[in-house]
Write an enzyme that holds these catalytic residues in place. Structure first.
Site, PDB file in Angstrom:
ATOM      1  N   CYS A  68       0.835  -1.205   0.000  1.00  0.00           N
ATOM      2  CA  CYS A  68       0.000   0.000   0.000  1.00  0.00           C
ATOM      3  C   CYS A  68       0.866   1.251   0.000  1.00  0.00           C
ATOM      4  O   CYS A  68       1.296   1.721   1.061  1.00  0.00           O
ATOM      5  CB  CYS A  68      -0.929  -0.013   1.205  1.00  0.00           C
ATOM      6  N   CYS A  78      -0.474   4.193   1.963  1.00  0.00           N
ATOM      7  CA  CYS A  78      -0.378   4.074   3.428  1.00  0.00           C
ATOM      8  C   CYS A  78       1.051   4.286   3.903  1.00  0.00           C
ATOM      9  O   CYS A  78       1.298   4.943   4.909  1.00  0.00           O
ATOM     10  CB  CYS A  78      -0.800   2.686   3.898  1.00  0.00           C
ATOM     11  N   ASP A  79       1.995   3.682   3.200  1.00  0.00           N
ATOM     12  CA  ASP A  79       3.327   3.522   3.773  1.00  0.00           C
ATOM     13  C   ASP A  79       4.414   4.363   3.099  1.00  0.00           C
ATOM     14  O   ASP A  79       5.523   4.459   3.613  1.00  0.00           O
ATOM     15  CB  ASP A  79       3.724   2.041   3.733  1.00  0.00           C
TER      16      ASP A  79
END
Lengths: 107, 324
Positions: free
Chosen positions: B133, B136-137
């Site tokens: 992701c 997200c990261d």
């Protein structure tokens, strides 16, 4: 019950010096899975308030702590006891799976 | 007992819900507990969904689809399906909280899940420099050197997005040309921070407690070499999420749920499937949404044949002509 926020200013007192076990939810506004898992954590927090404290730490606003605890993926959950990390869980999971991961601290 | 239950909360599920709700069938939509909104929740800008000339953020689009489904009376449940009993005329869906819901018709739109590399070290390093992701990261890889594995649109999108944070982004691809659309390719090729590593596959991820690199294997010569990295993002495709219906519904050779021609009819009467779970080829938000419409209309046709008047009326309104 919504888990309360901690910051770099309150982390020592609320987390490291907490008598209870504390789960810190490392999250950010732009992280979809973080937002999805948030109500599940709130549920776990209210069901196990006697055993486990659950707090949220915004990694955007508190980058020093995110770096200190080597966060490279969120949501990340770290359980602290007596100031030490005793458990790390990474990723949004359904409630039963999270409860199983946290069994040592909520059972 | 309800008329209809929809499993899945991506474009297929919510579009099926919009149609079923407008037909006054009061659908129950099982949205999952932590993947509400599906794959688009982890994307940024969606530029190819018709009707949004300025583009729209993936999560905003899903929020709008959900609001539209709820406006007409869709009930959304945030839980996961743990088992299905769908052989008979009553379809039973059991959730993680222990509740069982019943309906005459079921629409199965569970989408697909990120494909893993299939390496033994994957589990251990996941979340420690290994990610699926980027939105997200990516934030945690400021000024770092990272790589994206894959050659499709999602790999190009991730690589381009990750250059906001990383100093260097390698794109590791097993062939010497990309599957990605021209516009996405060009965007990645034009980006100075992106370097392509052609004809290479990840033979191993290196790192004890966090990713420090990958062992690359040349797909032509078989030679191996080390590429030092701080992080690895995987975008090598998706697999249809069919585990709940294994042994219950017929699958295709590609692993998707088999449907009859252009319909959504599965091998069981009253069970319809839509979206990525039936589609190994196109897999777009808009094709999934169209597929959700097909499933809702097929389900309405099935319910009308059982004597459901709301369904029959809705079919007339939609000028539906039965396929069989």
């Amino acid at each position: 019950m919504t888990a309360r926020a901690v910051t770099e200013a309150t982390f020592e007192q609320e987390v490291l010096n907490n008598d209870k076990a504390v789960l810190v939810d490392f999250w950010a506004e732009w992280c979809g899975p973080c937002r999805a898992v948030s109500p599940i954590l709130d549920q776990i927090a209210s069901e196990h308030a006697d055993k486990l404290d659950i707090v949220k730490l915004n990694v955007d606003e508190n980058p020093q702590l995110a770096m200190k605890y080597q966060i490279t993926a969120i949501p990340a959950f770290k359980v602290f006891e007596k100031g030490e990390v005793v458990k790390t869980v990474i990723g949004a999971k359904p409630k039963p799976a999270l409860e199983a991961d946290l069994a040592d601290y909520i059972a | 007992m309800r008329d209809i239950i929809i499993i899945g909360s991506g474009p297929a599920g919510f579009t099926a819900a919009i149609y079923a709700a407008r037909a006054e069938l009061k659908p129950l939509l099982i949205a999952s507990s932590v993947e509400i909104g599906g794959e688009l929740m982890n994307t940024t800008e969606v530029e190819n969904f018709p009707g949004f000339p300025e583009g729209i953020m993936g999560p905003d689009l899903m929020g709008k689809l959900q609001a539209q489904a709820e406006r007409f009376g869709t009930e959304v449940v945030y839980d996961d399906v743990v088992s299905l009993d769908i052989d008979g005329p009553v379809k039973r869906v059991t959730l993680g909280n222990g509740e069982t819901h019943e309906a005459s018709a079921l629409i199965y739109a569970t989408g697909s899940a990120y494909r893993k590399l299939g390496l033994p070290e994957e589990e251990l390093l996941s979340g420690h420099g290994l990610s699926w992701c980027a939105t997200c990261d990516g934030f945690f890889f400021r000024q770092k050197t990272i790589a994206v594995v894959g050659g499709g649109d999602s790999a190009m999108e991730e690589a381009t997005f990750l250059t906001r944070f990383a100093d260097k982004v390698y794109v590791i691809h097993r062939r010497d040309s990309l599957k990605a659309s021209k516009i996405m390719q060009q965007r990645a090729i034009d980006n100075e921070k992106i370097e392509f590593v052609w004809n290479s596959e990840v033979a191993a991820i290196v790192g004890e407690t966090a990713v420090t690199g990958v062992t690359l294997r040349d797909t032509v010569t078989g030679e191996e070499r080390l590429l030092e990295l701080d992080g690895l993002f995987v975008a090598i495709g998706n697999d249809p999420r069919t585990h709940l219906v294994h042994g219950k519904l017929e699958l295709t050779a590609e692993g998707t749920i088999a449907v009859d021609g252009r319909t959504s009819k599965t091998s069981l009467p009253g069970v319809f499937a839509a979206g990525d779970v039936i589609d190994p080829h196109y897999r777009q938000a808009i094709t999934a949404a169209g597929s959700g419409t097909v499933a809702a209309l097929d389900a309405e046709h099935y319910l009308a044949a059982l004597g459901n008047e709301n369904a029959a009326e809705a079919l007339l309104e939609n000028e539906f002509v039965a396929v069989d």
